[in-house]
Scaffold this active site. Sequence first.
Site, short mmCIF file in Angstrom:
data_model
loop_
_atom_site.label_atom_id
_atom_site.label_comp_id
_atom_site.label_asym_id
_atom_site.label_seq_id
_atom_site.Cartn_x
_atom_site.Cartn_y
_atom_site.Cartn_z
N TYR A 74 47.80 -26.49 58.82
CA TYR A 74 49.21 -26.84 58.61
C TYR A 74 49.48 -27.14 57.12
N VAL A 76 57.31 -14.54 64.59
CA VAL A 76 57.51 -14.18 63.17
C VAL A 76 56.26 -13.58 62.52
N LYS A 107 51.30 -24.51 54.78
CA LYS A 107 52.61 -24.75 54.15
C LYS A 107 52.50 -24.64 52.63
N VAL A 115 64.31 -29.52 65.21
CA VAL A 115 65.19 -29.51 64.04
C VAL A 115 66.11 -28.28 64.07
N ASN A 161 56.63 -12.18 56.20
CA ASN A 161 57.59 -11.29 56.85
C ASN A 161 59.03 -11.70 56.57
N ARG A 220 53.67 -36.93 68.52
CA ARG A 220 54.11 -37.60 67.30
C ARG A 220 54.41 -39.05 67.61
N LYS A 236 63.96 -10.02 50.91
CA LYS A 236 63.94 -9.12 49.75
C LYS A 236 64.69 -7.82 50.09
N GLY A 248 59.39 -24.55 71.18
CA GLY A 248 60.84 -24.62 71.36
C GLY A 248 61.21 -24.39 72.81
P1 NAD Z 1 59.31 -27.74 66.61
O1 NAD Z 1 57.92 -27.51 67.05
O2 NAD Z 1 60.24 -28.46 67.53
O3 NAD Z 1 60.01 -26.37 66.21
C1 NAD Z 1 59.32 -25.26 65.73
C2 NAD Z 1 59.92 -24.03 66.38
O4 NAD Z 1 59.25 -22.86 65.87
C3 NAD Z 1 59.74 -24.00 67.89
O5 NAD Z 1 60.96 -23.63 68.51
C4 NAD Z 1 58.65 -22.96 68.12
O6 NAD Z 1 58.73 -22.34 69.38
C5 NAD Z 1 58.91 -22.01 66.96
N1 NAD Z 1 57.73 -21.24 66.55
C6 NAD Z 1 56.48 -21.69 66.30
N2 NAD Z 1 55.68 -20.66 65.95
C7 NAD Z 1 56.45 -19.53 65.95
C8 NAD Z 1 56.19 -18.17 65.69
N3 NAD Z 1 54.98 -17.75 65.34
N4 NAD Z 1 57.23 -17.28 65.81
C9 NAD Z 1 58.46 -17.69 66.19
N5 NAD Z 1 58.75 -18.98 66.45
C10 NAD Z 1 57.76 -19.90 66.34
O7 NAD Z 1 59.22 -28.50 65.21
P2 NAD Z 1 60.35 -29.14 64.30
O8 NAD Z 1 60.07 -30.58 64.20
O9 NAD Z 1 61.68 -28.70 64.73
O10 NAD Z 1 59.99 -28.48 62.89
C11 NAD Z 1 60.72 -27.42 62.34
C12 NAD Z 1 60.19 -27.11 60.95
O11 NAD Z 1 60.31 -28.26 60.11
C13 NAD Z 1 58.72 -26.71 60.93
O12 NAD Z 1 58.54 -25.65 60.00
C14 NAD Z 1 58.02 -27.94 60.44
O13 NAD Z 1 56.83 -27.63 59.77
C15 NAD Z 1 59.05 -28.55 59.53
N6 NAD Z 1 58.86 -30.00 59.41
C16 NAD Z 1 59.21 -30.84 60.43
C17 NAD Z 1 58.98 -32.21 60.31
C18 NAD Z 1 59.35 -33.18 61.40
O14 NAD Z 1 59.07 -34.36 61.27
N7 NAD Z 1 60.01 -32.77 62.46
C19 NAD Z 1 58.36 -32.71 59.16
C20 NAD Z 1 57.99 -31.82 58.16
C21 NAD Z 1 58.25 -30.47 58.29
N1 UDP Z 2 59.30 -7.10 56.52
C1 UDP Z 2 60.03 -7.39 57.67
N2 UDP Z 2 61.35 -7.04 57.71
C2 UDP Z 2 61.98 -6.41 56.69
C3 UDP Z 2 61.24 -6.12 55.52
C4 UDP Z 2 59.91 -6.49 55.47
O1 UDP Z 2 59.53 -7.96 58.61
O2 UDP Z 2 63.17 -6.12 56.81
C5 UDP Z 2 57.88 -7.44 56.47
C6 UDP Z 2 57.01 -6.23 56.17
O3 UDP Z 2 56.61 -5.64 57.39
C7 UDP Z 2 55.83 -6.82 55.43
C8 UDP Z 2 56.35 -8.12 54.84
O4 UDP Z 2 57.66 -8.31 55.38
O5 UDP Z 2 54.80 -7.15 56.33
C9 UDP Z 2 56.43 -8.12 53.35
O6 UDP Z 2 57.30 -7.10 52.96
P1 UDP Z 2 57.30 -6.51 51.50
O7 UDP Z 2 58.32 -5.42 51.45
O8 UDP Z 2 57.46 -7.61 50.52
O9 UDP Z 2 55.83 -5.98 51.31
P2 UDP Z 2 55.12 -4.62 51.76
O10 UDP Z 2 55.79 -4.12 53.01
O11 UDP Z 2 55.32 -3.73 50.60
O12 UDP Z 2 53.72 -5.05 51.98
N1 UDP Z 3 50.20 -42.46 65.59
C1 UDP Z 3 50.03 -43.59 66.35
N2 UDP Z 3 50.18 -43.50 67.71
C2 UDP Z 3 50.55 -42.36 68.33
C3 UDP Z 3 50.75 -41.19 67.55
C4 UDP Z 3 50.57 -41.28 66.18
O1 UDP Z 3 49.73 -44.67 65.83
O2 UDP Z 3 50.70 -42.36 69.55
C5 UDP Z 3 50.06 -42.55 64.12
C6 UDP Z 3 49.23 -41.45 63.48
O3 UDP Z 3 47.87 -41.82 63.46
C7 UDP Z 3 49.81 -41.40 62.08
C8 UDP Z 3 51.27 -41.78 62.28
O4 UDP Z 3 51.35 -42.39 63.56
O5 UDP Z 3 49.21 -42.36 61.25
C9 UDP Z 3 52.22 -40.59 62.23
O6 UDP Z 3 51.73 -39.60 63.10
P1 UDP Z 3 52.57 -38.33 63.55
O7 UDP Z 3 51.66 -37.50 64.38
O8 UDP Z 3 53.86 -38.74 64.13
O9 UDP Z 3 52.95 -37.58 62.19
P2 UDP Z 3 52.15 -37.20 60.86
O10 UDP Z 3 52.89 -37.93 59.80
O11 UDP Z 3 50.73 -37.67 60.98
O12 UDP Z 3 52.28 -35.74 60.78
#
Ligand code: NAD
Ligand code: UDP
Ligand code: UDP
Length: 337
Positions: free
Chosen positions: A170, A84, A174, A39, A124, A211, A130, A63
Amino acid sequence: VTDRSPIFSFAARSSASRVPAGFRPPPRRVVVTGGAGFVGSHLVDRLLEQGDSVIVVDNFFTGRKENVAHHLRNPRFELLRHDVVEPILLEVDRIYHLACPASPVHYKYNPIKTIKTNVMGTLNMLGLAKRIGARFLLTSTSEVYGDPLEHPQKETYWGHVNPIGVRSCYDEGKRTAETLTMDYHRGGGVAVRIARIFNTYGPRMCLDDGRVVSNFVAQALRRQPMTVYGDGKQTRSFQYVSDLVAGLMALMESDHIGPFNLGNPGEFTMLELAEVVKQTIDPMSTIEFKPNTADDPHMRKPDITKAKQLLGWEPKVSLKEGLPLMVTDFRQRILDE
Ligand code: NAD
Ligand code: UDP
Ligand code: UDP
């Protein structure tokens, strides 16, 4: 004053900006966490296209550099390898926070890392927002509704989630990210937006992320049977990625916090989806039944009334239109393997 004088061109631009038809938002500095993912990379394409400067922050867990490689020479684009979960210092106007694995196979691979990403990563990015006064958008998920007892799901529904299951890293991650977002808004004065995204598909999805759409398309192209989990009667609603990106950008620039459901209300059983994939790719495709995974939601379909009314947004691309666009990309990548 000639046409080329800066004063003249400024005046021409500012009067043009009063005409809604040609209006473009002023260029902004934008961070997209997870911007090398599925995305995120499509969002980056649109932001750069509208003139913004974009910094992608990604740890490349799911990614790929290839997803944004076409921007590497653009001076308005920067790619940072960063997790992150660790703090980061940047100066921007907008933060789209997407970093988090989205496919069940990926987020269950290391559940502790998934919850750290959702909780510490979101904390973070909110701390960053903020400090610098940036607007923050969280990509939450329809999974916050769990295995829903209300159908279709409205934003007012609080959900039906197992807190100790294999999907909880997850779902609950979220949900906590949403809580943090609202607490930074109420307590820290941060401008926030929350999108609850429903199942989305399109080009650049990982080929083997497990998926359902990517599995069926890759399986049909490789002439393998499509794996239907359980009885295949569970439902999902599938949104094409360009519709989602339009919704995320509309939400970011709106005056509304949300949460907003962003999804396509067209609802399909997995057996119906297999049939559409079969018609699109190969009439000879077959299906194979496999046991379903734990805690699988039985049905899911967004009620998007709120987004329609307040954001003027609704999806435009049906499954039958969107699937061939994804198939073209998957076919090429499978040939390149
Ligand atoms: P994706 O796995 O393709 O993308 C996620 C990206 O985040 C990847 O590039 C990955 O490398 C990066 N990432 C993961 N953990 C990280 C970390 N700790 N630090 C830095 N980067 C990190 O998934 P997507 O489908 O593109 O999803 C993007 C967002 O949208 C996600 O937050 C997901 O929960 C949300 N979302 C997606 C769907 C969908 O159907 N695609 C549905 C609901 C929510
Ligand atoms: N943080 C960051 N970048 C910034 C400011 C904050 O990554 O520019 C992080 C920071 O290290 C902390 C978190 O964000 O872990 C929450 O920050 P906040 O200032 O709200 O809380 P505090 O640092 O007072 O716990
Ligand atoms: N699913 C399936 N065959 C596959 C992968 C997934 O039938 O090869 C089903 C899974 O059991 C779920 C739905 O497809 O009911 C959507 O799954 P997905 O992992 O895509 O996303 P979710 O909505 O569960 O996060």
